[in-house]
Scaffold this active site. Structure first.
Site, PDB file in Angstrom:
ATOM      1  N   ARG A 121       0.993  -1.216   0.148  1.00  0.00           N
ATOM      2  CA  ARG A 121       0.223  -0.131   0.360  1.00  0.00           C
ATOM      3  C   ARG A 121       1.101   1.265   0.084  1.00  0.00           C
ATOM      4  NH1 ARG A 121      -4.648  -1.407   4.536  1.00  0.00           N
ATOM      5  NH2 ARG A 121      -6.182   0.164   3.058  1.00  0.00           N
ATOM      6  N   GLN A 127      -2.553   2.223  -5.840  1.00  0.00           N
ATOM      7  CA  GLN A 127      -3.402   2.880  -4.759  1.00  0.00           C
ATOM      8  C   GLN A 127      -4.339   2.081  -5.118  1.00  0.00           C
ATOM      9  OE1 GLN A 127      -2.506   7.185  -4.124  1.00  0.00           O
ATOM     10  NE2 GLN A 127      -0.710   6.647  -2.616  1.00  0.00           N
ATOM     11  N   ASP A 130      -5.919  -1.206  -4.826  1.00  0.00           N
ATOM     12  CA  ASP A 130      -5.799  -0.800  -2.863  1.00  0.00           C
ATOM     13  C   ASP A 130      -7.219  -1.389  -2.541  1.00  0.00           C
ATOM     14  OD1 ASP A 130      -5.587  -2.006  -0.312  1.00  0.00           O
ATOM     15  OD2 ASP A 130      -5.173   0.799   0.117  1.00  0.00           O
ATOM     16  N   SER A 133      -7.983  -0.654   0.750  1.00  0.00           N
ATOM     17  CA  SER A 133      -9.448   0.982   1.307  1.00  0.00           C
ATOM     18  C   SER A 133     -10.341   0.847   0.631  1.00  0.00           C
ATOM     19  CB  SER A 133      -7.909   1.944   0.816  1.00  0.00           C
ATOM     20  OG  SER A 133      -6.799   1.676   1.355  1.00  0.00           O
ATOM     21  N   TYR A 232       4.889   5.411  12.985  1.00  0.00           N
ATOM     22  CA  TYR A 232       3.741   4.140  12.375  1.00  0.00           C
ATOM     23  C   TYR A 232       4.855   2.982  12.229  1.00  0.00           C
ATOM     24  CZ  TYR A 232      -0.105   7.227  10.735  1.00  0.00           C
ATOM     25  OH  TYR A 232      -1.075   8.216  10.330  1.00  0.00           O
TER      26      TYR A 232
END
Length: 384
Positions: A121, A127, A130, A133, A232
């Protein structure tokens, strides 16, 4: 070269892997498409719409497998369908790879299987492929509507001649794609929203949507470590986890609505809410557990069931929310698949005829290599 679409084989799944619009896009690329009759019916895509888009209709999944070089699916293929695979065929879908029990079957059949959940990702070119998402975004929105439907009071504040109606207090646990959409939707409905995540870096995103961040005190050393990784890749200390649990427990005890969103592909969902917490909440409060299908964030939740505790708190086990928005979630999922399938096409030579397609399976490619769980009669999935 033909792409096939089979029907979902479980009653709780209404989505379809490819929509008529996706069929049109694939046809323009030079593919033919065959779809199992009725595969799109639950998502309001009738066979006639697929035929109008240029797809063929097959009477069974076996017929689809027999005709197709690439088979698209929402979830893993049913065992009886996988048995019909042959060498060189490609399977693309959300295959739940770390819990999948038939990867050895795919490998033995000589099929290449791509699990869309494994998409890297962080890659900008990935993107638009994905699936996590695209589906989580819709799920976060719908989860708030489910909560509003279960809750016996309105979300916004009302000023009436009979008195003031206070806004609902909503707490979102887990600030990924689903959580952020849930925050935005709850705010649009007029609720007061608080949110928490193990990653301190999520604070900015929460506040940008008008939510209140449930702040946890951090030592200077802990704050420095979190800042150095952007929050993260940071591994919190046991003390921080304990402190966060106390802050969250207090917020949940005062909440009207709680929505938990934390899921980890291939693993059981983390336990965020223990049984002692709902016992402190007031009657009529609602918990929506979006991870009920993978073990549950809320202790006591059950997939596709609504449980009322002794003190009147409703725990909703929402196991497959994207399926509740089947038309739109299918459309986004199909676009993800089309974008991925285009990476499998070999560049056409100067002397290539129109619509003369060939595949280029490249396990060194950063996307194909990451998604391929079987190839060349081998299971490629690293053990967790």
């Amino acid at each position: 070269m033909k792409i096939g679409v089979i029907s979902a084989d479980i009653a709780s799944e209404s989505r379809v892997a490819l929509t008529p619009d996706a069929v049109k896009k694939l046809r323009k690329l030079g593919f033919e498409v065959v779809i199992q009759s009725g595969a799109g019916q639950a998502a309001y895509y009738a066979d006639a719409l697929y035929q109008a888009a240029g797809a063929d209709i097959a009477s069974s999944s076996a017929e689809v497998i027999a005709q197709s070089q690439i088979i698209t699916t929402i979830h893993d293929l049913p065992a009886e369908v996988a048995e019909h695979l042959s060498a060189g065929q490609i399977v693309v879908g959300m295959l739940d790879p770390y819990r999948n029990t038939q990867l050895d079957t795919y490998a033995a059949k000589g099929a290449t299987a791509f699990a869309m959940e494994l998409l890297p990702r962080t890659l900008s070119r990935a993107q638009n492929m994905d699936v996590l998402s695209s589906q989580a975004n819709l799920a976060g929105y719908k989860a708030v509507l489910l909560a509003a439907n279960e809750y016996s009071r309105p979300f916004p504040m009302f000023m009436t001649s009979a008195g003031t109606v206070k806004p609902a207090k909503v707490v979102i646990l887990g600030v990924g794609v689903a959580g952020l959409q849930a925050i935005a939707t709850a705010k649009r409905l007029g609720a007061v929203v608080e949110a928490s995540d193990l990653r301190p870096a999520a604070k900015e995103q929460v506040e940008s949507l008008g939510g209140k961040w449930l702040d946890v005190p951090m030592s200077d050393d802990e704050a420095q470590k979190a800042k150095a990784t952007g929050g993260y890749a940071w591994t919190p200390s046991e003390q921080y986890i304990k402190d966060q649990a106390a802050v969250v427990d207090k917020a949940l005890s005062n909440a009207d609505i709680v929505i938990t969103t934390a899921q980890i592909p291939g693993r059981n969902a983390p336990r965020l809410v223990h049984a002692a917490t709902p016992a402190k909440m007031k009657a009529g409060s609602v918990l929506i557990d979006m991870a009920a299908g993978t073990g549950g964030n809320v202790e006591g939740s059950a997939p596709n069931e609504t449980i009322t505790t002794e003190n009147g708190v409703r725990i909703v086990g929402a196991a497959n929310i994207p399926s509740m928005l089947a038309a739109q979630s299918s459309d986004l999922y199909a676009n993800n698949l089309v974008n991925f399938i285009t990476t499998l096409i070999a560049p056409a030579g100067d002397d290539a005829a129109a619509n003369d397609l060939s595949l280029n399976l490249d396990m060194e490619d950063e996307i194909q290599g990451a998604l391929a769980v079987t190839h060349d009669n081998q299971v490629r999935l690293a053990k967790r």
